[in-house]
Scaffold this motif. Structure first.
Motif, PDB file in Angstrom:
ATOM      1  N   ASP A   1      -5.207   0.103  -6.469  1.00 21.20           N
ATOM      2  CA  ASP A   1      -6.090  -0.011  -5.393  1.00 21.20           C
ATOM      3  C   ASP A   1      -6.580  -1.304  -5.268  1.00 21.20           C
TER       4      ASP A   1
ATOM      5  N   GLY B   1       0.748  -1.315   0.195  1.00 22.50           N
ATOM      6  CA  GLY B   1       0.056  -0.130   0.107  1.00 22.50           C
ATOM      7  C   GLY B   1       0.855   1.242   0.119  1.00 22.50           C
TER       8      GLY B   1
ATOM      9  N   HIS C   1       2.268   1.764  -3.617  1.00 18.86           N
ATOM     10  CA  HIS C   1       1.339   2.236  -4.355  1.00 18.86           C
ATOM     11  C   HIS C   1       0.836   3.938  -4.046  1.00 18.86           C
ATOM     12  N   SER C   2       0.836   3.983  -2.639  1.00 19.81           N
ATOM     13  CA  SER C   2       0.595   5.505  -2.446  1.00 19.81           C
ATOM     14  C   SER C   2       1.831   6.249  -3.063  1.00 19.81           C
TER      15      SER C   2
ATOM     16  N   THR D   1      -7.034   2.736 -10.173  1.00 15.55           N
ATOM     17  CA  THR D   1      -7.932   1.552  -9.673  1.00 15.55           C
ATOM     18  C   THR D   1      -7.106   0.328  -9.594  1.00 15.55           C
TER      19      THR D   1
END
Length: 130
Positions: free
Chosen positions: A77, A2, A5-6, A74
């Motif tokens: 996430d 996460g 990805h952030s 998308t």
């Protein structure tokens, strides 16, 4: 994952924001930043999938990036959800360890630590740092 990805999202937003009013005095650094962002995203994606790159002319980079933003975000996430610990519990530890080792070996062989690591250490938001 996460946090990585952030960092991609923050990097993407930074590229798009600077495309609106690029600094001519700092153009070399901006282009290097764009290259680093792209390379990092490519290497991250290659550790997950087998991409088939297609060369594309770049007449308007801003329009291209804005056009791909929704699908990219998308995908990032969805990946967090799809690779969550709850979903990975279907693997036995030896299988999971083999997957991790293969991914690590690929990353070590195919990424440049002088590009990838500095990009992420400078793009993880303070809220996502441990």
């Amino acid at each position: 994952m996460g946090k990585i990805h952030s960092a991609f999202k923050e990097g993407f937003e930074s590229v798009c924001n600077h495309l609106e009013t690029p600094s001519i005095k700092d153009l070399y650094n901006f282009l290097g930043y764009c290259f680093t962002f792209g390379e990092s995203l490519l290497h991250h994606h290659e550790t997950e999938d087998e991409p088939t790159p297609t060369p594309t002319p770049i007449p308007n980079l801003s329009a291209i990036l804005n056009g791909m933003k929704h699908n990219l975000f998308t995908h990032l996430d969805d990946e967090i959800r799809d690779l969550s610990p709850e979903r990975l519990r279907v693997f036995e530890w030896p299988e999971l360890k083999q997957i991790i080792n293969q991914s690590d070996a690929y990353a070590k062989k195919n990424t440049d630590p002088f590009i990838f690591l500095p990009f992420f250490t400078s793009h993880i938001a303070p809220d996502n740092r441990d």
